[in-house]
Design a protein around this motif. Structure first.
Motif, PDB file in Angstrom:
ATOM      1  N   HIS A  14      53.468  42.990  22.288  1.00 19.01           N
ATOM      2  CA  HIS A  14      54.073  43.775  23.376  1.00 19.01           C
ATOM      3  C   HIS A  14      53.884  43.088  24.723  1.00 19.01           C
ATOM      4  O   HIS A  14      54.492  43.492  25.719  1.00 19.01           O
ATOM      5  CB  HIS A  14      53.431  45.156  23.434  1.00 19.01           C
ATOM      6  CG  HIS A  14      51.973  45.126  23.824  1.00 19.01           C
ATOM      7  ND1 HIS A  14      50.981  44.711  22.957  1.00 19.01           N
ATOM      8  CD2 HIS A  14      51.349  45.420  25.002  1.00 19.01           C
ATOM      9  CE1 HIS A  14      49.812  44.772  23.564  1.00 19.01           C
ATOM     10  NE2 HIS A  14      49.999  45.183  24.810  1.00 19.01           N
ATOM     11  N   LEU A  15      53.072  42.033  24.752  1.00 20.17           N
ATOM     12  CA  LEU A  15      52.797  41.333  26.005  1.00 20.17           C
ATOM     13  C   LEU A  15      53.981  40.455  26.397  1.00 20.17           C
ATOM     14  O   LEU A  15      54.818  40.109  25.561  1.00 20.17           O
ATOM     15  CB  LEU A  15      51.533  40.494  25.860  1.00 20.17           C
ATOM     16  CG  LEU A  15      50.247  41.278  25.586  1.00 20.17           C
ATOM     17  CD1 LEU A  15      49.086  40.315  25.344  1.00 20.17           C
ATOM     18  CD2 LEU A  15      49.929  42.211  26.747  1.00 20.17           C
ATOM     19  N   PRO A  16      54.077  40.076  27.669  1.00 22.43           N
ATOM     20  CA  PRO A  16      55.212  39.270  28.134  1.00 22.43           C
ATOM     21  C   PRO A  16      55.329  37.940  27.394  1.00 22.43           C
ATOM     22  O   PRO A  16      54.331  37.286  27.099  1.00 22.43           O
ATOM     23  CB  PRO A  16      54.894  39.040  29.619  1.00 22.43           C
ATOM     24  CG  PRO A  16      53.987  40.165  30.003  1.00 22.43           C
ATOM     25  CD  PRO A  16      53.177  40.454  28.778  1.00 22.43           C
ATOM     26  N   ILE A  17      56.561  37.566  27.095  1.00 26.80           N
ATOM     27  CA  ILE A  17      56.850  36.277  26.473  1.00 26.80           C
ATOM     28  C   ILE A  17      57.262  35.316  27.573  1.00 26.80           C
ATOM     29  O   ILE A  17      58.190  35.583  28.339  1.00 26.80           O
ATOM     30  CB  ILE A  17      57.967  36.406  25.424  1.00 26.80           C
ATOM     31  CG1 ILE A  17      57.516  37.350  24.294  1.00 26.80           C
ATOM     32  CG2 ILE A  17      58.347  35.038  24.870  1.00 26.80           C
ATOM     33  CD1 ILE A  17      58.606  37.664  23.303  1.00 26.80           C
ATOM     34  N   LEU A  18      56.576  34.184  27.656  1.00 23.93           N
ATOM     35  CA  LEU A  18      56.768  33.282  28.782  1.00 23.93           C
ATOM     36  C   LEU A  18      57.554  32.016  28.444  1.00 23.93           C
ATOM     37  O   LEU A  18      57.990  31.304  29.347  1.00 23.93           O
ATOM     38  CB  LEU A  18      55.408  32.882  29.365  1.00 23.93           C
ATOM     39  CG  LEU A  18      54.562  34.033  29.907  1.00 23.93           C
ATOM     40  CD1 LEU A  18      53.224  33.514  30.407  1.00 23.93           C
ATOM     41  CD2 LEU A  18      55.293  34.754  31.023  1.00 23.93           C
TER      42      LEU A  18
END
Length: 286
Positions: A14-18
């Motif tokens: 669920h964390l940001p994909i960079l």
């Protein structure tokens, strides 16, 4: 805050994909063409979401410089980090062996303030690797006691199928730990392009197809493409074991799951089902 450019375990998805790959998978041969063209023009194979990275204000960025094809290149990360305020610490992990992979656990633990946890986890992983070595040694000893010659099973590990790149870095070492041998490429050596003739000459008993970055469905398609080739069908007919593995999740990332992969190899090479990790993403063809 720590920004990890990864997708495992599922609890972090669920964390940001960079980062985002610029290549698009069609076939192994076509991806090789895309990669070769981009690198020949000095282009990065990945896009980095610079705005989001700066918004997150990480104090630590964990990255790698072992393979420019597998992840965002280190130079790009360093260039962007240099423009950030405050500047994050960049932790670069470039292991080429199992021991160096385990060292990476300590490196990351030290960087994020979890030194004791890192030591404990490393010790647990070392114990599991040692159990794999013990099984291989038991098989050798049993042969000796019976007066039989011990010949470790010959393995060919496909890290890419067209063109052919056999397993490199830690993978041949893991095969040896589990009691096999990978004649075409030894422990610690980079994966390199090889000829069909070189593969056939290894006369493998065990064929493992685990293309880097491909899930099991895509791996199955690549196996079907291989089976259209006369040289591979003949090699497959002689082999005693053929296995397909999710190469996006297993073997090709220098992380903790390499321990699971070594245990899986013990299961595959010695028919020891108790060593198969739960939920390991693979399929037996033969």
């Amino acid at each position: 805050m720590y920004t990890l450019l990864d997708d495992f375990p599922s609890t972090i998805q669920h964390l940001p994909i960079l980062t985002k790959a610029k290549t698009h998978f069609t076939t192994s041969a076509d991806v090789d063409r895309q990669v070769s063209e981009a690198l020949s023009q000095g282009q990065s194979l990945y896009d980095l979401d610079v705005d989001q990275l700066k918004t997150l204000k990480p104090s630590v960025i964990v990255t790698q410089d072992l393979c420019t094809v597998c992840s965002i290149d280190l130079v790009t990360v360093q260039r962007i980090a240099h423009t950030m305020d405050p500047k994050p610490e960049i932790v670069t992990l470039n292991p080429t062996s199992i021991s160096e992979v385990l060292d990476s656990i300590i490196t990351v633990g030290n960087a994020i303030g979890y030194q004791e946890n890192a030591k404990r986890i490393r010790a647990e992983f070392e114990d599991r690797i040692e159990k794999c070595r013990n099984v291989a040694e038991e098989v050798r000893t049993s042969k000796d006691h019976k007066g039989e010659e011990y010949n470790p099973k010959r393995v060919i590990f496909f890290e890419w199928t067209d063109p052919i790149y056999p397993g490199g870095h830690w993978t041949p070492e893991m095969i040896e730990i589990a009691g096999g041998v990978h004649p075409i490429n030894g422990p610690g050596k980079h994966s390199r392009r090889v000829t069909v003739e070189a593969v056939v000459d290894t006369d493998p008993e065990v064929i493992i197809i685990c293309p880097c970055g491909l899930d099991l469905d895509a791996t199955r398609k690549e196996y079907n493409h291989l089976m259209e080739k006369d040289w591979f069908r003949k090699m497959a007919d002689k082999a005693t074991t053929i296995a397909l593995v999710d190469g996006n999740q297993m073997f090709n990332r220098s992380g903790p799951r390499l321990v699971e992969c070594t245990e899986w190899l013990v299961m595959l090479l010695h028919d020891r089902p108790e060593f198969e990790p739960a939920g390991f993403p693979w399929e037996r063809i033969k």
